[in-house]
Design a protein around this motif. Structure first.
Motif, PDB file in Angstrom:
ATOM      1  N   VAL A  21       0.847  -1.196   0.000  1.00  0.00           N
ATOM      2  CA  VAL A  21       0.000   0.000   0.000  1.00  0.00           C
ATOM      3  C   VAL A  21       0.888   1.254   0.000  1.00  0.00           C
ATOM      4  CG1 VAL A  21      -1.763   1.257   1.300  1.00  0.00           C
ATOM      5  CG2 VAL A  21      -1.847  -1.248   1.189  1.00  0.00           C
ATOM      6  N   GLY A  22       0.741   2.073  -1.061  1.00  0.00           N
ATOM      7  CA  GLY A  22       1.619   3.242  -1.220  1.00  0.00           C
ATOM      8  C   GLY A  22       2.998   2.796  -1.660  1.00  0.00           C
ATOM      9  N   ALA A  23       3.030   2.003  -2.734  1.00  0.00           N
ATOM     10  CA  ALA A  23       4.271   1.321  -3.152  1.00  0.00           C
ATOM     11  C   ALA A  23       5.325   2.285  -3.691  1.00  0.00           C
ATOM     12  CB  ALA A  23       3.950   0.261  -4.198  1.00  0.00           C
ATOM     13  N   GLY A  24       4.939   3.466  -4.150  1.00  0.00           N
ATOM     14  CA  GLY A  24       5.927   4.402  -4.702  1.00  0.00           C
ATOM     15  C   GLY A  24       6.643   3.773  -5.883  1.00  0.00           C
ATOM     16  N   ALA A  25       7.955   3.677  -5.805  1.00  0.00           N
ATOM     17  CA  ALA A  25       8.744   3.057  -6.878  1.00  0.00           C
ATOM     18  C   ALA A  25       8.882   1.549  -6.663  1.00  0.00           C
ATOM     19  CB  ALA A  25      10.113   3.722  -6.956  1.00  0.00           C
ATOM     20  N   GLY A  26       8.019   0.984  -5.790  1.00  0.00           N
ATOM     21  CA  GLY A  26       7.978  -0.485  -5.680  1.00  0.00           C
ATOM     22  C   GLY A  26       8.467  -1.057  -4.363  1.00  0.00           C
ATOM     23  N   PHE A  27       8.688  -0.200  -3.372  1.00  0.00           N
ATOM     24  CA  PHE A  27       9.276  -0.684  -2.118  1.00  0.00           C
ATOM     25  C   PHE A  27       8.243  -0.773  -0.997  1.00  0.00           C
ATOM     26  CE2 PHE A  27      12.506   1.928  -4.354  1.00  0.00           C
ATOM     27  CZ  PHE A  27      13.195   0.865  -4.890  1.00  0.00           C
ATOM     28  N   PRO A  28       8.139  -1.922  -0.337  1.00  0.00           N
ATOM     29  CA  PRO A  28       9.009  -3.089  -0.400  1.00  0.00           C
ATOM     30  C   PRO A  28       8.570  -4.189  -1.392  1.00  0.00           C
ATOM     31  CG  PRO A  28       7.497  -3.390   1.403  1.00  0.00           C
ATOM     32  CD  PRO A  28       7.146  -2.056   0.781  1.00  0.00           C
ATOM     33  N   SER A  49      -0.597  -7.532   4.054  1.00  0.00           N
ATOM     34  CA  SER A  49      -0.445  -6.190   3.491  1.00  0.00           C
ATOM     35  C   SER A  49       0.829  -5.610   4.096  1.00  0.00           C
ATOM     36  CB  SER A  49      -1.667  -5.308   3.772  1.00  0.00           C
ATOM     37  OG  SER A  49      -1.849  -5.133   5.147  1.00  0.00           O
ATOM     38  N   VAL A  50       1.566  -4.865   3.268  1.00  0.00           N
ATOM     39  CA  VAL A  50       2.836  -4.281   3.727  1.00  0.00           C
ATOM     40  C   VAL A  50       2.860  -2.815   3.331  1.00  0.00           C
ATOM     41  CG1 VAL A  50       4.194  -6.420   3.629  1.00  0.00           C
ATOM     42  CG2 VAL A  50       4.020  -5.002   1.589  1.00  0.00           C
ATOM     43  N   SER A  51       3.614  -2.029   4.093  1.00  0.00           N
ATOM     44  CA  SER A  51       3.710  -0.623   3.747  1.00  0.00           C
ATOM     45  C   SER A  51       4.949  -0.008   4.380  1.00  0.00           C
ATOM     46  CB  SER A  51       2.452   0.109   4.230  1.00  0.00           C
ATOM     47  OG  SER A  51       2.402   1.400   3.668  1.00  0.00           O
ATOM     48  N   ARG A  52       5.601   0.882   3.601  1.00  0.00           N
ATOM     49  CA  ARG A  52       6.778   1.591   4.118  1.00  0.00           C
ATOM     50  C   ARG A  52       6.664   3.063   3.789  1.00  0.00           C
ATOM     51  NH1 ARG A  52      13.093   1.298   2.063  1.00  0.00           N
ATOM     52  NH2 ARG A  52      12.237   2.688   0.467  1.00  0.00           N
ATOM     53  N   ALA A  53       6.893   3.904   4.776  1.00  0.00           N
ATOM     54  CA  ALA A  53       7.040   5.355   4.586  1.00  0.00           C
ATOM     55  C   ALA A  53       5.811   6.008   3.954  1.00  0.00           C
ATOM     56  CB  ALA A  53       8.288   5.652   3.737  1.00  0.00           C
ATOM     57  N   VAL A  54       4.638   5.593   4.368  1.00  0.00           N
ATOM     58  CA  VAL A  54       3.411   6.157   3.786  1.00  0.00           C
ATOM     59  C   VAL A  54       2.679   7.055   4.775  1.00  0.00           C
ATOM     60  CG1 VAL A  54       1.133   5.580   2.818  1.00  0.00           C
ATOM     61  CG2 VAL A  54       3.169   4.322   2.080  1.00  0.00           C
ATOM     62  N   ALA A  55       2.557   6.630   6.026  1.00  0.00           N
ATOM     63  CA  ALA A  55       1.787   7.412   7.001  1.00  0.00           C
ATOM     64  C   ALA A  55       2.117   6.921   8.405  1.00  0.00           C
ATOM     65  CB  ALA A  55       0.284   7.236   6.728  1.00  0.00           C
ATOM     66  N   SER A  56       1.587   7.634   9.406  1.00  0.00           N
ATOM     67  CA  SER A  56       1.782   7.185  10.785  1.00  0.00           C
ATOM     68  C   SER A  56       0.987   5.892  10.994  1.00  0.00           C
ATOM     69  CB  SER A  56       1.325   8.268  11.758  1.00  0.00           C
ATOM     70  OG  SER A  56      -0.035   8.528  11.530  1.00  0.00           O
ATOM     71  N   ILE A 111       2.126  -5.895   7.900  1.00  0.00           N
ATOM     72  CA  ILE A 111       3.483  -5.622   8.393  1.00  0.00           C
ATOM     73  C   ILE A 111       3.847  -4.179   8.061  1.00  0.00           C
ATOM     74  CG2 ILE A 111       5.923  -6.242   8.316  1.00  0.00           C
ATOM     75  CD1 ILE A 111       5.132  -9.057   7.557  1.00  0.00           C
ATOM     76  N   ALA A 112       4.071  -3.392   9.113  1.00  0.00           N
ATOM     77  CA  ALA A 112       4.479  -2.001   8.933  1.00  0.00           C
ATOM     78  C   ALA A 112       5.986  -1.914   9.161  1.00  0.00           C
ATOM     79  CB  ALA A 112       3.740  -1.108   9.922  1.00  0.00           C
ATOM     80  N   MET A 113       6.679  -1.251   8.224  1.00  0.00           N
ATOM     81  CA  MET A 113       8.132  -1.059   8.378  1.00  0.00           C
ATOM     82  C   MET A 113       8.319   0.308   9.035  1.00  0.00           C
ATOM     83  SD  MET A 113       9.218  -2.400   4.611  1.00  0.00           S
ATOM     84  CE  MET A 113      10.921  -2.725   5.039  1.00  0.00           C
ATOM     85  N   LYS A 114       8.873   0.290  10.220  1.00  0.00           N
ATOM     86  CA  LYS A 114       8.965   1.531  10.999  1.00  0.00           C
ATOM     87  C   LYS A 114      10.327   1.667  11.638  1.00  0.00           C
ATOM     88  CE  LYS A 114       4.950   3.496  10.545  1.00  0.00           C
ATOM     89  NZ  LYS A 114       4.816   4.852  10.053  1.00  0.00           N
ATOM     90  N   ARG A 115      10.565   2.823  12.203  1.00  0.00           N
ATOM     91  CA  ARG A 115      11.787   3.071  12.966  1.00  0.00           C
ATOM     92  C   ARG A 115      11.370   3.627  14.323  1.00  0.00           C
ATOM     93  NH1 ARG A 115      14.708   5.288   8.270  1.00  0.00           N
ATOM     94  NH2 ARG A 115      14.691   3.143   7.546  1.00  0.00           N
ATOM     95  N   GLN A 116      11.970   3.102  15.383  1.00  0.00           N
ATOM     96  CA  GLN A 116      11.655   3.584  16.739  1.00  0.00           C
ATOM     97  C   GLN A 116      10.157   3.830  16.926  1.00  0.00           C
ATOM     98  OE1 GLN A 116      14.711   6.104  16.007  1.00  0.00           O
ATOM     99  NE2 GLN A 116      16.160   4.914  17.174  1.00  0.00           N
TER     100      GLN A 116
END
Ligand code: SAM
Length: 234
Positions: free
Chosen positions: A74-81, A142-149, A168-173
């Protein structure tokens, strides 16, 4: 792609020559298209190998075999992840959902060139597509990186998961985001199952995977209409 080869190996992923060639083509097309449309701020050869390709592959720490699974990015941008995962698991069934037309044009072009089968590219917003019967509660993951809180993301991503599937949400801290997302998870039918630290010298400290299981069906009113999940998180 020596750096990717080496670093993926340290995450337990052994990339074949054919897969490395596909990543090389991905890099070349990403940089070429980036001159015409804004796909990424990361353009350095080594940084793309780690911050885009390796980071995407870290999802494997949560699920080591994605072949024959249905996955939506969701919100794949240029395909990541999603796309790096598809290169490694050719038998997974991938949907790349992205709101910006130029980006989906790039994704479709790249999937054709890499001859990737069972990939669907959709140019639309999650708020619309999640109400479509062909996509609602149809995915294992469903996976998502750098799209929203995380609170917003739960509303955009959980409706796509079948009961028993995972988001699976890819997050930092993620401590603070997790606290704020408590209410959203319970309303939308999700429960935090695992926090997996992604430990690699090549990736920023504090990277983690939040594995949220879909434990019950999402009420039909969610996601709310376009933009509302971000403006007024649950
Ligand atoms: N996931 C990619 C990555 O990590 O490189 C792209 C991240 S980019 C910062 C966020 C992307 O999410 C943008 O391309 C944007 O168009 C897309 N996006 C944001 N909200 C969306 C929504 N509600 N539905 C679909 N795509 C969305």
């Amino acid at each position: 792609m020596a750096l990717l080869h080496w670093e993926a190996d340290s995450l337990g992923i052994n990339l074949s020559d054919d897969q490395l060639t596909k990543f090389e083509t991905y890099y070349a097309r990403l940089v070429a298209w980036n001159k015409r449309c804004n796909l990424t701020s990361v353009t350095d050869y080594e940084a793309i190998q780690t911050r885009h390709f390796l980071d995407s592959l870290s999802i494997i720490l949560a699920d080591g075999d994605l072949n024959h699974k249905t996955i939506i990015d969701v919100g794949a941008g240029a395909g990541f992840p999603g796309l790096p995962l598809k290169i490694v698991f050719p038998d997974m069934c991938l949907t790349l959902l992205e709101a910006t037309g130029k980006k989906t044009e790039f994704l479709s072009h790249l999937c054709d060139e890499l001859d990737l089968k069972s990939v669907t590219v959709i140019n639309d917003r999650a708020e619309n597509v999640a109400h479509n019967a062909g996509h609602r509660e149809k995915y294992d993951l469903s996976v998502s990186r750098a799209v929203a809180s995380l609170d917003t993301l739960c509303e955009l991503c959980l409706p796509f998961c079948r009961t028993g599937g995972n988001f699976i949400a890819m997050k930092r801290q993620a401590d603070l985001e997790l606290t704020s997302a408590d209410q959203a998870m319970s309303v939308l039918g999700g429960q935090l199952r695992q926090r997996i630290a992604v430990k690699s010298n090549a990736l920023p400290d504090g990277s983690e995977l939040l594995v949220i299981e879909k434990t019950k069906s999402t009420p039909s009113g969610f996601p709310r209409r376009n933009g509302i999940p971000g403006k007024r998180p649950l």
